[in-house]
Structures are given as C-alpha cells and as structure tokens.
Design a protein around this motif. Structure first.
Motif, PDB file in Angstrom:
ATOM      1  N   LYS A 117      20.666  42.053   4.993  1.00 36.73           N
ATOM      2  CA  LYS A 117      19.360  41.465   5.288  1.00 36.73           C
ATOM      3  C   LYS A 117      19.551  39.997   5.657  1.00 36.73           C
ATOM      4  O   LYS A 117      20.550  39.369   5.298  1.00 36.73           O
ATOM      5  CB  LYS A 117      18.394  41.647   4.130  1.00 36.73           C
ATOM      6  CG  LYS A 117      18.831  41.111   2.798  1.00 36.73           C
ATOM      7  CD  LYS A 117      17.741  41.395   1.775  1.00 36.73           C
ATOM      8  CE  LYS A 117      18.035  40.744   0.430  1.00 36.73           C
ATOM      9  NZ  LYS A 117      19.243  41.289  -0.207  1.00 36.73           N
ATOM     10  N   GLU A 118      18.551  39.496   6.400  1.00 38.75           N
ATOM     11  CA  GLU A 118      18.601  38.078   6.753  1.00 38.75           C
ATOM     12  C   GLU A 118      18.554  37.257   5.469  1.00 38.75           C
ATOM     13  O   GLU A 118      17.909  37.662   4.515  1.00 38.75           O
ATOM     14  CB  GLU A 118      17.378  37.708   7.607  1.00 38.75           C
ATOM     15  CG  GLU A 118      17.354  38.335   8.983  1.00 38.75           C
ATOM     16  CD  GLU A 118      15.951  38.228   9.603  1.00 38.75           C
ATOM     17  OE1 GLU A 118      15.236  37.260   9.295  1.00 38.75           O
ATOM     18  OE2 GLU A 118      15.592  39.142  10.359  1.00 38.75           O
ATOM     19  N   PRO A 119      19.199  36.097   5.494  1.00 37.95           N
ATOM     20  CA  PRO A 119      19.131  35.269   4.288  1.00 37.95           C
ATOM     21  C   PRO A 119      17.693  34.838   4.017  1.00 37.95           C
ATOM     22  O   PRO A 119      16.890  34.737   4.930  1.00 37.95           O
ATOM     23  CB  PRO A 119      20.009  34.056   4.631  1.00 37.95           C
ATOM     24  CG  PRO A 119      20.661  34.349   5.929  1.00 37.95           C
ATOM     25  CD  PRO A 119      19.954  35.479   6.578  1.00 37.95           C
ATOM     26  N   GLY A 120      17.381  34.601   2.792  1.00 37.19           N
ATOM     27  CA  GLY A 120      16.045  34.144   2.417  1.00 37.19           C
ATOM     28  C   GLY A 120      15.280  35.223   1.685  1.00 37.19           C
ATOM     29  O   GLY A 120      15.552  36.412   1.873  1.00 37.19           O
ATOM     30  N   ALA A 121      14.310  34.826   0.895  1.00 34.56           N
ATOM     31  CA  ALA A 121      13.583  35.756   0.027  1.00 34.56           C
ATOM     32  C   ALA A 121      12.663  36.678   0.815  1.00 34.56           C
ATOM     33  O   ALA A 121      12.402  37.800   0.404  1.00 34.56           O
ATOM     34  CB  ALA A 121      12.772  34.965  -0.996  1.00 34.56           C
ATOM     35  N   ASP A 122      12.149  36.216   1.983  1.00 39.04           N
ATOM     36  CA  ASP A 122      11.178  37.011   2.733  1.00 39.04           C
ATOM     37  C   ASP A 122      11.811  37.593   4.005  1.00 39.04           C
ATOM     38  O   ASP A 122      11.209  37.577   5.079  1.00 39.04           O
ATOM     39  CB  ASP A 122       9.944  36.180   3.068  1.00 39.04           C
ATOM     40  CG  ASP A 122      10.306  34.901   3.808  1.00 39.04           C
ATOM     41  OD1 ASP A 122      11.518  34.620   3.927  1.00 39.04           O
ATOM     42  OD2 ASP A 122       9.381  34.202   4.265  1.00 39.04           O
ATOM     43  N   THR A 124      12.796  39.734   7.008  1.00 36.77           N
ATOM     44  CA  THR A 124      12.011  40.730   7.741  1.00 36.77           C
ATOM     45  C   THR A 124      12.882  41.970   7.963  1.00 36.77           C
ATOM     46  O   THR A 124      13.986  41.857   8.499  1.00 36.77           O
ATOM     47  CB  THR A 124      11.611  40.179   9.124  1.00 36.77           C
ATOM     48  OG1 THR A 124      11.193  38.833   8.962  1.00 36.77           O
ATOM     49  CG2 THR A 124      10.512  41.024   9.745  1.00 36.77           C
ATOM     50  N   PRO A 125      12.415  43.156   7.551  1.00 36.20           N
ATOM     51  CA  PRO A 125      13.232  44.340   7.795  1.00 36.20           C
ATOM     52  C   PRO A 125      13.269  44.706   9.273  1.00 36.20           C
ATOM     53  O   PRO A 125      12.286  44.534   9.987  1.00 36.20           O
ATOM     54  CB  PRO A 125      12.536  45.436   6.977  1.00 36.20           C
ATOM     55  CG  PRO A 125      11.143  44.960   6.792  1.00 36.20           C
ATOM     56  CD  PRO A 125      11.166  43.462   6.840  1.00 36.20           C
TER      57      PRO A 125
END
Ligand code: CTP
Ligand code: CA
Length: 240
Positions: A117-122, A124-125
C-alpha cells in the motif's frame, strides 16, 4: 473397504470429477478464492470408485481431504488450470461431474512481488481489474456438440443457489440447467450456514429431460450416491 450394499453399476466406466475451490492469484501471498470445502466432490469420487468406476479427481482447494485409494488425483490451483485438465481428460470420460467451485473472474495482473500500500495512514486502494474465466461446463457441452467429447458422455453440473427477488433456489436451478446445457444439474440451497463446509447437503437433481428429484437432507455421502443413481440411469439408457 467397499461397503457391501453398494451396486457395482459403474464397473468399467471412466468418471472425471472436479472438486474444491479455485484460487486466482493477485500476488505471491494473495488470491481471490471461495469457501468450497471439496467435500461433495471427494464424496462423489469415493462413491464412484466403490461402485466400480475408474475415477480421476481434479482437485482445487480441499483442505485436509485425501483422495480415496484407487482414485487418480490431479491437483490444480486456478480456473484456467482446471479448464486445461478437464478439457484434455474429458475426451476419455464416460461421465464428467463439475463439483468444483470455479472462480468466475481472475485478476488481470498478477504481481510478481507483494503488492504494497502507499505510505501513509489513508492509503488509497487500487481497484483490482478482473478478466472472465472460461466456463468449463459450457465448454464441455460445446465440445460434445462439436464431436470432441463423445455424444454419450454424461455431463453433470452443480449450482449453489440462494433465492433472491428474481426467484427461489429451484427457479435459479432450472434457469441454470437450461443455460448450461448439461444433462444433470445438482442444485443446493446455500446461505445460513447451509452446504459450505458442512457434512450435510440438501437440494435437487434436475435433468435436461425435465425430471426433478428432490435430494433428502442427508450426508454428502448419501447425496453422492443419489447423484450417481441419476447418472447410472442416464448411462444405462445410452450404452451398456
Ligand atoms: N462452472 C464452470 N466454469 C466456470 C464457472 C462455473 O465449469 N467458469 C461450473 C461449476 O463447476 C458448476 C456449474 O458450472 O458445475 C455452475 O456454476 P455456477 O457458479 O453456479 O454457474 P455460473 O454460470 O457461474 O453462474 P453464477 O452467476 O450463479 O455464478
Ligand atoms: Ca459462478
């Protein structure tokens, strides 16, 4: 050990059975799959071998299940692999039973490394793009019409159905039998913990002749012998 009470009515018959679920890979650690346990297909293989058949079992996920002794087992993972194994073996079969739960779709792209997944808490799938798998059962019926599978080969499908606003389980089963063009369709009611992974099944055997036989609630072993009764009735009408 072969139970004594069984008829020996499949002696010399070659029976090809698919069982279990397919898995469609996304990356090295993930797949799209289904809840099929493989129990019904394995029960059919056992019952058919006890009745004298020469059985080949093409198995997807069937956790913890062992092929009965004397049965040739071929393991597959994906729907495309299952399609290849069934299609090449069907030419030598007197009966083909598609008890496998075949994935309708597969991911178009199979990553060679784990998808991150992209880094960061949110994060985007990324949507998963899907392609349609071959319909093996319809392919068998088409191959029989084309003469690539013998005209007297009995082709059996399965359908796990829930009722919905368009109709009940039996309505969906009748529609599917017509759409698939197979000789027999075994229809099971699913949902509310029915069928998947349990030892008991309930449903109907629908024949292309219009005959409809209710399958009494019972073990998958009992279901298997009822299904084979319907198969042998067709075989005896076709060839001895
Ligand atoms: N089947 C098959 N190849 C596929 C999908 C299904 O051979 N790609 C077989 C199954 O093994 C089963 C029968 O077709 O014997 C019916 O499967 P089912 O999933 O109920 O039929 P579908 O046409 O995929 O309909 P649905 O939209 O209800 O999933
Ligand atoms: Ca399907």
């Amino acid at each position: 050990e072969r139970p004594d009470a069984l008829p020996f009515d499949l002696a010399g018959r070659r029976v090809l059975i698919s069982a279990g679920g397919t898995r469609e890979p996304l990356d090295p650690v993930r797949f799209l799959g289904n809840r099929s346990s493989g129990k019904q297909g394995f029960a059919l293989a056992r019952a058919a071998t006890h009745r004298g058949a020469d059985v080949t079992l093409v198995a997807g996920t069937a956790t913890g299940l062992e092929a009965p002794s004397g049965v040739e087992r071929v393991d597959i993972t994906t729907a495309e692999q299952l399609s290849t194994e069934i299609t090449t073996r069907a030419a030598d079969a007197d009966v083909v039973i598609m008890a496998a739960a075949v994935a309708d779709f597969r991911p178009v792209h199979v990553a060679t490394a784990k998808i991150k997944k992209e880094p960061g808490a949110d994060a985007t799938p990324t949507p998963i793009e899907l392609a349609t798998n071959p319909d093996i059962l319809r392919g068998l019926v088409a191959a029989r019409s084309a003469g690539d599978v013998a005209a007297d080969t009995v082709i059996v499908g399965f359908a796990a159905e829930t009722g919905d606003e368009r109709g009940g389980v039996l309505d969906h089963g009748r529609e599917k039998l017509a759409r698939k063009g197979c000789d027999l369709l075994v229809v099971n009611a699913v949902g509310d913990g029915k069928a998947f992974g349990t030892d008991d099944n309930t449903g109907w055997v629908l024949a292309s002749t219009g005959a409809e036989t209710a399958l009494p609630l019972g073990s998958k072993t009992l279901m298997a012998s009822r299904i084979l009764d319907a198969v042998t009735a067709l075989l005896s009408g076709r060839r001895t």
